[in-house]
Design a protein around this motif. Structure first.
Motif, PDB file in Angstrom:
ATOM      1  N   ALA A  53      25.567   3.180  19.404  1.00  0.00           N
ATOM      2  CA  ALA A  53      25.705   1.877  19.008  1.00  0.00           C
ATOM      3  C   ALA A  53      26.214   1.020  19.786  1.00  0.00           C
ATOM      4  O   ALA A  53      26.273   0.052  19.801  1.00  0.00           O
ATOM      5  N   GLU A  54      26.995   1.286  21.044  1.00  0.00           N
ATOM      6  CA  GLU A  54      27.190   0.514  21.956  1.00  0.00           C
ATOM      7  C   GLU A  54      26.136  -0.103  22.763  1.00  0.00           C
ATOM      8  O   GLU A  54      26.159  -1.344  23.202  1.00  0.00           O
ATOM      9  N   GLN A  55      25.092   0.652  22.877  1.00  0.00           N
ATOM     10  CA  GLN A  55      23.787   0.047  23.256  1.00  0.00           C
ATOM     11  C   GLN A  55      23.372  -0.997  22.526  1.00  0.00           C
ATOM     12  O   GLN A  55      23.101  -2.153  23.195  1.00  0.00           O
ATOM     13  N   CYS A  56      23.734  -1.152  21.091  1.00  0.00           N
ATOM     14  CA  CYS A  56      23.175  -1.955  20.590  1.00  0.00           C
ATOM     15  C   CYS A  56      24.060  -3.292  20.751  1.00  0.00           C
ATOM     16  O   CYS A  56      23.908  -4.714  20.843  1.00  0.00           O
ATOM     17  N   LEU A  57      25.542  -2.964  20.891  1.00  0.00           N
ATOM     18  CA  LEU A  57      26.556  -4.073  20.914  1.00  0.00           C
ATOM     19  C   LEU A  57      26.290  -4.992  22.474  1.00  0.00           C
ATOM     20  O   LEU A  57      26.389  -6.137  22.568  1.00  0.00           O
ATOM     21  N   ASP A  58      26.109  -3.991  23.560  1.00  0.00           N
ATOM     22  CA  ASP A  58      25.867  -4.413  25.010  1.00  0.00           C
ATOM     23  C   ASP A  58      24.583  -5.557  24.779  1.00  0.00           C
ATOM     24  O   ASP A  58      24.665  -6.649  25.514  1.00  0.00           O
ATOM     25  N   ALA A  59      23.451  -5.075  24.108  1.00  0.00           N
ATOM     26  CA  ALA A  59      22.351  -5.888  24.084  1.00  0.00           C
ATOM     27  C   ALA A  59      22.424  -7.209  23.308  1.00  0.00           C
ATOM     28  O   ALA A  59      22.117  -8.292  23.802  1.00  0.00           O
ATOM     29  N   ALA A  60      23.258  -6.841  22.180  1.00  0.00           N
ATOM     30  CA  ALA A  60      23.444  -8.340  21.526  1.00  0.00           C
ATOM     31  C   ALA A  60      24.254  -9.294  22.112  1.00  0.00           C
ATOM     32  O   ALA A  60      23.999 -10.377  22.071  1.00  0.00           O
ATOM     33  N   TYR A  61      25.197  -9.099  22.798  1.00  0.00           N
ATOM     34  CA  TYR A  61      26.035  -9.674  23.706  1.00  0.00           C
ATOM     35  C   TYR A  61      25.154 -10.351  24.774  1.00  0.00           C
ATOM     36  O   TYR A  61      25.459 -11.547  24.824  1.00  0.00           O
ATOM     37  N   LEU A  62      24.546  -9.476  25.499  1.00  0.00           N
ATOM     38  CA  LEU A  62      23.685  -9.942  26.520  1.00  0.00           C
ATOM     39  C   LEU A  62      22.527 -10.952  25.816  1.00  0.00           C
ATOM     40  O   LEU A  62      22.154 -12.240  26.527  1.00  0.00           O
ATOM     41  N   HIS A  63      22.208 -10.671  24.773  1.00  0.00           N
ATOM     42  CA  HIS A  63      21.235 -11.580  24.441  1.00  0.00           C
ATOM     43  C   HIS A  63      21.855 -13.086  23.835  1.00  0.00           C
ATOM     44  O   HIS A  63      21.275 -14.103  24.192  1.00  0.00           O
ATOM     45  N   LEU A  66      34.602  -2.608  22.314  1.00  0.00           N
ATOM     46  CA  LEU A  66      34.651  -4.046  22.807  1.00  0.00           C
ATOM     47  C   LEU A  66      35.807  -4.606  23.542  1.00  0.00           C
ATOM     48  O   LEU A  66      35.526  -5.390  24.352  1.00  0.00           O
ATOM     49  N   GLN A  67      36.924  -4.414  23.007  1.00  0.00           N
ATOM     50  CA  GLN A  67      38.224  -4.671  23.632  1.00  0.00           C
ATOM     51  C   GLN A  67      38.351  -4.121  25.134  1.00  0.00           C
ATOM     52  O   GLN A  67      38.710  -4.927  26.100  1.00  0.00           O
ATOM     53  N   GLU A  68      37.902  -2.941  25.509  1.00  0.00           N
ATOM     54  CA  GLU A  68      37.650  -2.308  27.000  1.00  0.00           C
ATOM     55  C   GLU A  68      36.844  -3.045  27.718  1.00  0.00           C
ATOM     56  O   GLU A  68      36.860  -3.524  28.794  1.00  0.00           O
TER      57      GLU A  68
END
Length: 585
Positions: free
Chosen positions: A484-494, A536-538
């Protein structure tokens, strides 16, 4: 009693299935023993060959042969596609050299695992779907202000009707500047208009013909691109600009008053007029009108490709084929958010249409080749995105993965996405960072990459959130959180890679606004999910997230204000992004 009695059976000729080597050479009868009677009597060494393998049943042999033939045919098809789908010039230093041909052959094969790459009707990946989650029950600032995108857009006033019969006054210099802008932008992203046809439109500019309509649309789109470039720098930072000229609007209104002729005529010029009308409506951020004209254009393309005219010039046929692929890209983009809108049918037959080949869309061969490379890159990533939606977000797929996501499928799609990036030619290769890309085309494709990666891992994100909401800690939840972190990382970079590229602003402002709203909602949902909030906080921290959302709101606002009129659904997206930022703290 048996039909063959024991007495008669004894009289039958007895033969062994496997004679020894000595008897085989002498051609004498062998009893099959070791040693056999004949070798004992002649005092020869009795040896047997190793027993042969049992023969395969005929059915297995037929199946094995068929599979070999299928593999050979598939390999031959790939070689033929590589040889015929793109044939650039072979100069050593040219962007269309042999190495680029090989790269394109690989790139276009990456997204060809399914015969047809179709976004399913009523799929479950539209941004609106997020707001039905129970996690938004206590956030009226977001949910209660939301209205259906289709409802907002369908209530907009219609385009003004051009009452004057006069044509806008266009000098030769203005025409030349508009054509240059059109060629560097629209005809580079969607290279469908041959250079010779483009240069010949000047003589038809003030005529009540389809060529005249096409010439006006070229000026309108060229002026729109010039306006966007004046507002944004190459990498998208805001610049001061003069007020927009009315020339582009006047040219489009004049062309729009003639578009009924293109609707009723079956010709390549009519197809170009319909297609560029759809493009201009994208610039106006009117998705319903864009979809309407894309639907007409794509449907007409399908019919004309099914019933080819043997007298059609090769350049016209290549134009038709390129319009088809451009419609495939743009329509697929729209139906991701307008999930209930009927599709034209071009996606259903995209596997039957040859990819674009050599075509002189620009004055130099290098530029023509680069634009073809870019179009093929956009086709291949769009096909992959369609397959992602089909495999992960159809109703059947979502139902199947409600309990546990199919991690093998997700890993395979992620591998295909990385494979697509790896085979891009150097001009289009991009880094996975927030650093400015070397050119706008790299930047645009990087946006597509991060959007695709986020969507691939979103089912795991949904699973982790659902488990947290219900207080369930199933086995393997730690691995799911990591995915799920992969989803968050990609979304943030997007989100942080969004720039005011001319391609993005002119064509994708509406799509981009909806997509970025989805990113903002994903970040809010993660912030309300303990295991994901900790990550996300980390990695990022609350201040950086809030700052990024504020920057995103300003970027979408800038892009929205570039068009002559404000889209209510884009305006709603800006409000939701701002409201989401306010509730993350």
């Amino acid at each position: 009693m048996s039909a063959i009695s024991p007495t008669s059976n004894e009289r039958l000729r007895r033969r062994t299935a496997h004679a020894c080597e000595t008897c085989r050479i002498r051609k004498t009868r062998c009893d099959g023993r070791s040693p056999c009677k004949s070798c004992v009597e002649s005092q020869e060494v009795c040896k047997y060959r190793e027993a042969p393998a049992l023969p395969k049943p005929k059915g297995d042999i037929v199946l094995e042969t068929l599979l070999k033939l299928q593999a050979e045919v598939a390999a031959l098809s790939q070689k033929l596609d590589a040889a015929t789908s793109y044939r650039p010039v072979q100069d050593v230093d040219s962007p269309g050299s042999t190495s680029h041909t090989a790269a394109i052959a690989s790139m276009t094969s990456v997204a060809s695992h399914d015969l047809d790459a179709i976004v399913p009707l009523r799929h479950l990946s539209a941004t609106e779907m997020f707001l039905s989650w129970e996690i938004f029950d206590g956030v009226p600032a977001i949910r209660e202000q939301f209205k259906s995108v289709y409802q907002l857009e369908s209530q907009r006033p219609p385009m003004p009707i051009f009452s004057s019969t006069a044509f806008p006054s266009i000098s030769l210099e203005t025409w030349s500047n508009s054509v240059d802008s059109f060629g560097q932008n629209v005809n580079f992203w969607y290279p469908a208009l041959h250079e010779a046809r483009l240069q010949g439109l000047w003589d038809s500019l003030a005529s009540f013909t389809l060529d005249g309509c096409l010439a006006l649309l070229v000026v309108a789109l060229g002026q729109a691109c010039m306006h966007v470039e004046d507002r944004f720098s190459r990498q998208g930072s805001r610049r001061r600009s003069n007020p927009e000229s009315d020339l582009g609007t006047l040219c489009f209104e004049r062309a729009y008053s003639m578009i009924h002729n293109a609707v009723s005529e079956v010709s390549i010029t009519a197809m170009l007029c319909l297609f560029y009308t759809a493009i201009y409506f994208s610039y106006l951020q009117r998705p319903l009108q864009t979809d309407f004209f894309l639907n007409i254009t794509a449907h007409r393309c399908v019919v004309m490709l099914h019933y080819p005219d043997p007298t059609m010039p090769i350049t016209d046929y290549e134009t038709l084929r390129r319009i088809f692929w451009c419609c495939f890209i743009l329509e697929s983009d729209l139906v991701v958010e307008l999930d209930k809108v009927p599709q034209s049918g071009c996606a259903q037959m995209e596997s039957q249409i040859a990819l674009p080949s050599k075509f002189d869309t620009h004055s130099t061969r290098d530029t023509s080749d680069l634009s073809t490379l870019y179009l093929l890159a956009c086709i291949s990533i769009r096909r992959l995105l369609n397959r992602i939606h089909k495999l992960l977000y159809s109703k059947e797929s979502v139902t199947r993965m409600q309990s546990v996501p199919d991690m093998n499928l997700i890993a395979e799609l992620a591998h295909q996405l990385d494979e697509w990036r790896d085979v891009l030619p150097p001009y289009l290769q991009f880094e996975l960072s927030t650093q400015p890309a070397q050119n706008d085309h790299q930047g645009f494709l990087r946006q597509r990459y991060f959007a695709a990666k986020s969507v691939i891992y979103r089912p795991v994100f949904n699973y982790v959130v659902t488990m947290n909401l219900h207080g369930i800690q199933p086995p393997g939840i730690g691995d799911a959180v990591a995915s799920a972190e992969q989803c968050l990382d990609a979304a943030y970079l997007h989100m942080t890679n969004l720039r005011g590229f001319t391609h993005t602003v002119v064509i994708d402002t509406w799509i981009c606004a909806l997509s970025m709203t989805g990113v903002a909602l994903v970040l809010y949902i993660a912030w309300q999910t303990p295991s994901l909030k900790q990550k996300l906080q980390e990695k990022i921290g609350v201040d950086r997230i809030r700052n990024a959302l504020w920057e995103l709101k300003l970027k979408i606002d800038d892009m929205m204000l570039t068009a002559p009129e404000i889209s209510p659904s884009v305006s709603q997206c800006v409000s939701i992004i701002e409201a989401t930022r306010d509730v993350i703290h």
